[in-house]
Motif scaffolding. Sequence first.
Motif, PDB file in Angstrom:
ATOM      1  N   LYS A   1       3.635  -7.001  -1.150  1.00 29.81           N
ATOM      2  CA  LYS A   1       4.809  -6.220  -0.767  1.00 29.81           C
ATOM      3  C   LYS A   1       5.001  -6.225   0.753  1.00 29.81           C
ATOM      4  O   LYS A   1       4.057  -6.061   1.516  1.00 29.81           O
ATOM      5  CB  LYS A   1       4.652  -4.779  -1.252  1.00 29.81           C
ATOM      6  CG  LYS A   1       4.760  -4.600  -2.766  1.00 29.81           C
ATOM      7  CD  LYS A   1       6.194  -4.799  -3.230  1.00 29.81           C
ATOM      8  CE  LYS A   1       6.358  -4.546  -4.713  1.00 29.81           C
ATOM      9  NZ  LYS A   1       6.586  -3.136  -5.045  1.00 29.81           N
TER      10      LYS A   1
ATOM     11  N   GLY B   1      -2.963  -4.791   0.453  1.00 29.79           N
ATOM     12  CA  GLY B   1      -1.727  -5.313  -0.132  1.00 29.79           C
ATOM     13  C   GLY B   1      -1.306  -6.632   0.498  1.00 29.79           C
ATOM     14  O   GLY B   1      -1.127  -6.708   1.714  1.00 29.79           O
TER      15      GLY B   1
ATOM     16  N   LEU C   1       5.489   2.702   4.928  1.00 35.86           N
ATOM     17  CA  LEU C   1       4.642   3.360   3.939  1.00 35.86           C
ATOM     18  C   LEU C   1       4.127   4.700   4.449  1.00 35.86           C
ATOM     19  O   LEU C   1       4.027   5.672   3.686  1.00 35.86           O
ATOM     20  CB  LEU C   1       3.480   2.442   3.565  1.00 35.86           C
ATOM     21  CG  LEU C   1       2.567   2.890   2.424  1.00 35.86           C
ATOM     22  CD1 LEU C   1       3.363   3.132   1.151  1.00 35.86           C
ATOM     23  CD2 LEU C   1       1.476   1.851   2.176  1.00 35.86           C
TER      24      LEU C   1
ATOM     25  N   ASP D   1      -1.433  -7.088  -5.510  1.00 35.74           N
ATOM     26  CA  ASP D   1      -0.230  -6.294  -5.710  1.00 35.74           C
ATOM     27  C   ASP D   1      -0.518  -5.090  -6.590  1.00 35.74           C
ATOM     28  O   ASP D   1      -1.638  -4.566  -6.599  1.00 35.74           O
ATOM     29  CB  ASP D   1       0.875  -7.167  -6.305  1.00 35.74           C
ATOM     30  CG  ASP D   1       0.429  -7.891  -7.584  1.00 35.74           C
ATOM     31  OD1 ASP D   1      -0.559  -7.453  -8.199  1.00 35.74           O
ATOM     32  OD2 ASP D   1       1.067  -8.895  -7.964  1.00 35.74           O
TER      33      ASP D   1
ATOM     34  N   CYS E   1       7.340  -0.149  -1.410  1.00 39.90           N
ATOM     35  CA  CYS E   1       6.366   0.288  -2.418  1.00 39.90           C
ATOM     36  C   CYS E   1       7.006   1.371  -3.277  1.00 39.90           C
ATOM     37  O   CYS E   1       7.480   2.389  -2.754  1.00 39.90           O
ATOM     38  CB  CYS E   1       5.094   0.819  -1.751  1.00 39.90           C
ATOM     39  SG  CYS E   1       4.207  -0.421  -0.789  1.00 39.90           S
TER      40      CYS E   1
ATOM     41  N   GLU F   1       3.542   3.303  -7.304  1.00 37.13           N
ATOM     42  CA  GLU F   1       2.540   2.680  -6.447  1.00 37.13           C
ATOM     43  C   GLU F   1       2.066   3.662  -5.386  1.00 37.13           C
ATOM     44  O   GLU F   1       0.863   3.777  -5.103  1.00 37.13           O
ATOM     45  CB  GLU F   1       3.120   1.437  -5.776  1.00 37.13           C
ATOM     46  CG  GLU F   1       3.474   0.318  -6.730  1.00 37.13           C
ATOM     47  CD  GLU F   1       4.170  -0.827  -6.030  1.00 37.13           C
ATOM     48  OE1 GLU F   1       3.480  -1.821  -5.698  1.00 37.13           O
ATOM     49  OE2 GLU F   1       5.390  -0.742  -5.808  1.00 37.13           O
ATOM     50  N   ARG F   2       3.003   4.382  -4.781  1.00 35.96           N
ATOM     51  CA  ARG F   2       2.656   5.355  -3.754  1.00 35.96           C
ATOM     52  C   ARG F   2       1.840   6.503  -4.338  1.00 35.96           C
ATOM     53  O   ARG F   2       0.970   7.063  -3.654  1.00 35.96           O
ATOM     54  CB  ARG F   2       3.919   5.876  -3.082  1.00 35.96           C
ATOM     55  CG  ARG F   2       4.753   4.783  -2.421  1.00 35.96           C
ATOM     56  CD  ARG F   2       5.701   5.357  -1.387  1.00 35.96           C
ATOM     57  NE  ARG F   2       6.659   6.296  -1.939  1.00 35.96           N
ATOM     58  CZ  ARG F   2       7.870   5.969  -2.391  1.00 35.96           C
ATOM     59  NH1 ARG F   2       8.261   4.685  -2.368  1.00 35.96           N
ATOM     60  NH2 ARG F   2       8.687   6.879  -2.859  1.00 35.96           N
TER      61      ARG F   2
END
Length: 520
Positions: free
Chosen positions: A198, A195, A256, A163, A229, A233-234
Amino acid sequence: MTGNLRYKETRNEEERRKRPEMAAPMVLATPYNSVSVVINGNRRGCTARFAVEAKKSLLCISNGHGEDEVAVSILKEITSMGGLKLEVKAIPLVGMGHAYKRCGIATVGPSRNMPSGGFFFMSKLGLLQDIHAGLISLTVLQWKTIQAWAIKNPNGTLLAVGDLFPLFLAWMASRKCIKVCQMSAGSGIKFIFVGTAKSEYYRCDVDNLNHKLGFFDCVESILFPQCVCLPWERAMMADLNCCLIVPRDSITTASLKKALPPSAESKVKDLGNPMMDNLNPSGVLEFLKKQIPSLCVALLPGSRAPEVYSNWKTILDAVENLLMSPISDQIIFLVPIFSSLEIGLFSKTLLSMGWKFGVSESLLPDIEDSILCTENILSASSDPNGESGILYSFSYKKDNAFLLLTRDLFPDVANLADAAIAMAGTATEQLVGMGKPVFTLSGNGPQYTSQFANAQSRLLGKSVILCSRHSIVGEMTKILKGERFMNFFKENGLKRMGATGASKRIALQIHHLIWHKDSP
């Protein structure tokens, strides 16, 4: 990066002989430890090239037992590719990294079992217990290990599995390497993110399950509706040094890609979920196929002590209701126990609830050599790892049911079972991916709370049936008697967990990125 040196041709051969050192190629230190040297060796101007290439390095960062297994599955595929000079190491952030050690993958840095088993975010008490047990100092030492590895291997690659936390550490190590080695952004150490945590399924109620989201989940959905996300995180995924992102399912991949900047969209790949690999049975329990009665149920209490033992008691309470029901003339329960757990404690609970130890001649007429049964079960299982080369498996009987307690035979158990009663994480997801219905119970420990059970139900859809010890008989009878339901579970499992072969597909992508870093 390639450095080129050109030696000017000397005026005559006599001067060249006086300075022989000029004929020796010079090696330049570069971030990638590779150099091309060009020497004009004659008056015609022809050139000769010499290349020096360093061995590549990869460090895997994972945070949990399930994540360790996913990482091992990918690393085994990478190392099986012939002709590669690749040094592979791993740092397990949670637990002792048994999965790596089992496969001969070297681990670096400190490791320690924490009271919460890595699930401190589900319990304030669990967090306090972990801090008291040294969580903060352990995390600092692990970060220093990753940082030192990155600086020592500026041509290396970091593989983060899990994560936000391993992703954050990989991103930080990459930035630190750029600063210390004085590189430009986008050069130097790269990192890859697989990942496992998520998924858009946590937020999208595609099956109309009507599960209520927690407070923080609701806040996230309102503030950041475009993707599961979060923005920070992005931002790490969009970093120039992040070269590959593998979400756990197709719906999350699509979400995403839309949320990331156009320049980063191409690095997001829908390659599948490695959890569904390495689930082929060993064949050790093949003899049961001729003996299995009308119903075979897997019991999955989890893998983290100490709550796994309370989970086991909760599952056995539900089993008692099945024994008193007419659901089947005979039931066989298969229990795969994780290698680090004390198998004697499972046996002790069974004996206290009226199960009798021993092998039934009618059910198991031919015990294979790989199955070891002993009258003194508690002393035989005092060593949780057993003896080298011997599989520990014990049989119990109660009423019309038989129970087989085994060591590390999850793929065999999963393939034989018609259904499962589970209070586990990764194992539940794998059973669902194999098209099996999973009846899940919520417990009181930090590992498997009602909150976690509800989250699993959102993630895996109607393949996960939430029930109590009292309602399990009715739910199981309704599901297992309908062929229509069983076909649904197969289709839903494929949609939620993907097809097999993801580990190899991911490994091929990583192989290309490691050995062709300068290519687009």
